[in-house]
Design a protein around this motif. Sequence first.
Motif, PDB file in Angstrom:
ATOM      1  N   GLU A 195      35.487  38.213  36.067  1.00  0.00           N
ATOM      2  CA  GLU A 195      37.168  38.133  36.867  1.00  0.00           C
ATOM      3  C   GLU A 195      37.418  38.244  37.989  1.00  0.00           C
ATOM      4  OE1 GLU A 195      41.503  39.322  35.655  1.00  0.00           O
ATOM      5  OE2 GLU A 195      39.362  40.808  35.084  1.00  0.00           O
ATOM      6  N   GLY A 196      37.510  37.328  38.627  1.00  0.00           N
ATOM      7  CA  GLY A 196      37.477  37.777  40.391  1.00  0.00           C
ATOM      8  C   GLY A 196      37.177  36.783  41.065  1.00  0.00           C
ATOM      9  N   ARG A 201      39.455  33.110  42.020  1.00  0.00           N
ATOM     10  CA  ARG A 201      39.723  34.804  41.434  1.00  0.00           C
ATOM     11  C   ARG A 201      39.801  33.894  40.285  1.00  0.00           C
ATOM     12  NH1 ARG A 201      41.512  33.200  46.573  1.00  0.00           N
ATOM     13  NH2 ARG A 201      43.331  32.970  45.777  1.00  0.00           N
ATOM     14  N   THR A 240      40.738  34.649  36.166  1.00  0.00           N
ATOM     15  CA  THR A 240      41.231  35.271  35.195  1.00  0.00           C
ATOM     16  C   THR A 240      41.057  34.654  33.663  1.00  0.00           C
ATOM     17  OG1 THR A 240      43.823  34.442  35.748  1.00  0.00           O
ATOM     18  CG2 THR A 240      43.036  35.869  37.343  1.00  0.00           C
ATOM     19  N   PRO A 246      37.005  40.778  31.920  1.00  0.00           N
ATOM     20  CA  PRO A 246      37.884  41.604  32.887  1.00  0.00           C
ATOM     21  C   PRO A 246      36.988  42.595  33.205  1.00  0.00           C
ATOM     22  CG  PRO A 246      38.432  41.335  30.800  1.00  0.00           C
ATOM     23  CD  PRO A 246      36.770  41.455  30.811  1.00  0.00           C
ATOM     24  N   THR A 247      37.816  42.904  35.278  1.00  0.00           N
ATOM     25  CA  THR A 247      36.271  43.863  35.730  1.00  0.00           C
ATOM     26  C   THR A 247      37.300  44.799  35.669  1.00  0.00           C
ATOM     27  OG1 THR A 247      37.373  42.869  37.198  1.00  0.00           O
ATOM     28  CG2 THR A 247      35.348  42.330  37.262  1.00  0.00           C
ATOM     29  N   THR A 285      44.972  44.201  36.046  1.00  0.00           N
ATOM     30  CA  THR A 285      45.726  43.140  37.645  1.00  0.00           C
ATOM     31  C   THR A 285      47.202  43.771  38.075  1.00  0.00           C
ATOM     32  OG1 THR A 285      45.630  41.626  36.717  1.00  0.00           O
ATOM     33  CG2 THR A 285      43.455  41.754  37.158  1.00  0.00           C
ATOM     34  N   THR A 324      49.142  42.476  40.576  1.00  0.00           N
ATOM     35  CA  THR A 324      50.235  41.653  42.221  1.00  0.00           C
ATOM     36  C   THR A 324      51.337  42.009  42.702  1.00  0.00           C
ATOM     37  OG1 THR A 324      49.700  39.648  41.043  1.00  0.00           O
ATOM     38  CG2 THR A 324      50.657  38.786  42.809  1.00  0.00           C
ATOM     39  N   THR A 344      49.239  43.455  34.483  1.00  0.00           N
ATOM     40  CA  THR A 344      48.714  42.652  34.121  1.00  0.00           C
ATOM     41  C   THR A 344      47.979  43.131  33.088  1.00  0.00           C
ATOM     42  OG1 THR A 344      50.147  40.775  34.831  1.00  0.00           O
ATOM     43  CG2 THR A 344      48.391  39.862  33.101  1.00  0.00           C
ATOM     44  N   GLY A 345      47.820  43.081  31.944  1.00  0.00           N
ATOM     45  CA  GLY A 345      46.753  43.715  30.877  1.00  0.00           C
ATOM     46  C   GLY A 345      46.744  43.672  29.494  1.00  0.00           C
ATOM     47  N   VAL A 401      45.431  51.112  41.981  1.00  0.00           N
ATOM     48  CA  VAL A 401      45.309  50.003  42.352  1.00  0.00           C
ATOM     49  C   VAL A 401      46.763  49.626  43.420  1.00  0.00           C
ATOM     50  CG1 VAL A 401      44.971  47.646  41.929  1.00  0.00           C
ATOM     51  CG2 VAL A 401      43.820  49.474  40.863  1.00  0.00           C
ATOM     52  N   GLN A 445      48.273  47.011  46.698  1.00  0.00           N
ATOM     53  CA  GLN A 445      48.539  45.605  47.302  1.00  0.00           C
ATOM     54  C   GLN A 445      49.437  45.821  48.569  1.00  0.00           C
ATOM     55  OE1 GLN A 445      47.084  42.866  46.609  1.00  0.00           O
ATOM     56  NE2 GLN A 445      45.466  43.302  44.460  1.00  0.00           N
TER      57      GLN A 445
END
Length: 495
Positions: free
Chosen positions: A160-161, A235, A237, A276-277, A281, A283, A305-306, A372, A374
Amino acid sequence: MKMDNCLLTLVLGLSMLGGCLARVVTVSPGPLIRVEGQPVSIRCDVNDYMGPHEQDFEWMMSKDGNVRRIKIISTFDTSYSHASLSKRVASGDISVVRLSDNEVELKIAEVKALDAGFYWCQTPSTDSVISGNYEAQVQLIVIPNTLKVSPQTPPPVVPEGSDITLSCNITWELTHPTYVSVTWLLKKGATSEEILTFGPQGGVVTGQKYAKRYADGGIRLVPGKIGSFNLVISRVTTSDEGIYECSGTEWTYENGGKWIKIVEKTKEMGTVAVTPTAPITVTLNAPNPKTIFSNNQAELECIITGRDNTIVSETKITWQIDEQNVNSNIMEMTIREGSQYRKISTLTRSRTEWQKVNRVRCSAISGNMTPVTQDLTVHKGDGSKPTVTVHIPPEEDIKGDSAVTLMCLISSPVQQDYYIAWSEDTERRTGIYTDGITFPPQKTQRGYTVINVYTTTKEKWNQGYVFYCNVWPAGSNESMIPRGVSKAISYSQEC
């Protein structure tokens, strides 16, 4: 004597009526280029005729356009077909379909090389006076099916990514003026969804779900060798998992300005799984211009998101504006979309408050997981006034398309963020706004340029709607004067 006068009046009346009408028979504009083994349809209609509403039709053909014609099929005579074609007519390979009282379509299910030639559509006369044309001709050119689609197999598993490159090689023999396009698709289950199409004349069309991603640079075309087409998806997903397909299409451009698809081939490229990393995620979406203009509010969305509903639901979302914690005017909700769960936190600020903001941060915190974050930086420029112009496509493009695409171009000496929305008005301003598609800023010799594209219907364009591009430069205390264009104002407007 009285009877003779009546007959003379009747004859003169019929002569005058016949003089007003002249039968016109037309067929599809040609020449028609079609591929061997593919279906062919040739339309024929008749107008300005006398007699019954429902007209009959007869189709004939000749290899080289000379006098000797071969009878193909008739709408009223079942024994009309030439012996060499009677079996194909009986099997349905060749048929005639009535579309209306005065229009039919000759259909060939699988055209053969020997079907090439000149085709005549003829209408038996039902007129009291012979006038006009009773037949029309079109040439059918049948070319061999040389289209080949050869995709390269993508990696079966990607993290992912990361980026994936989808390469597809398309070749064909250019014996006549034909063109090709390439389409990439993603198949999930029984449904294939279009990602992007390139061609047949160099244009790009994206699938509905991929338009913004393409505009943001997340999907891009990369030049390859002759016949090789490369699509890069950046990137990736888990939503990018599935079976990728490549489709090649050969087209012809016919008289009348229509692109006609003459053959298409689709090949599977391979299955791609995305590892998935991280369990989630994050955003952070910038304010929606439509909401800014409609409600005088800026709404920012921080989306987690997961796949694990528990992790997503228990993850805490925090906000900062200019490094200060924010706890007011925040709403949250959790939804499920397929195999994914999404937690959406919406931060709302008034337009006055938002114009003072320089930086926004949202953070996702869950258990022992590293937070995480943003960030969103607002580019406010240097206070110089940008230039706004609205452009329309050339008149010949509008005539041929079913939609009209408008372009709003904003230029400034320095890089700056803009909130751009469109409105459609007739006699008065409605106050209803719609989002267009904003492309990333482009560096120019004089500074920076931002382009926003908006598509409306040809019907609204012809009805005289005025389409306004509304622009609010980030950090400014007021919007720019809306710039509008319409069919009547068929030139670029500049402030």
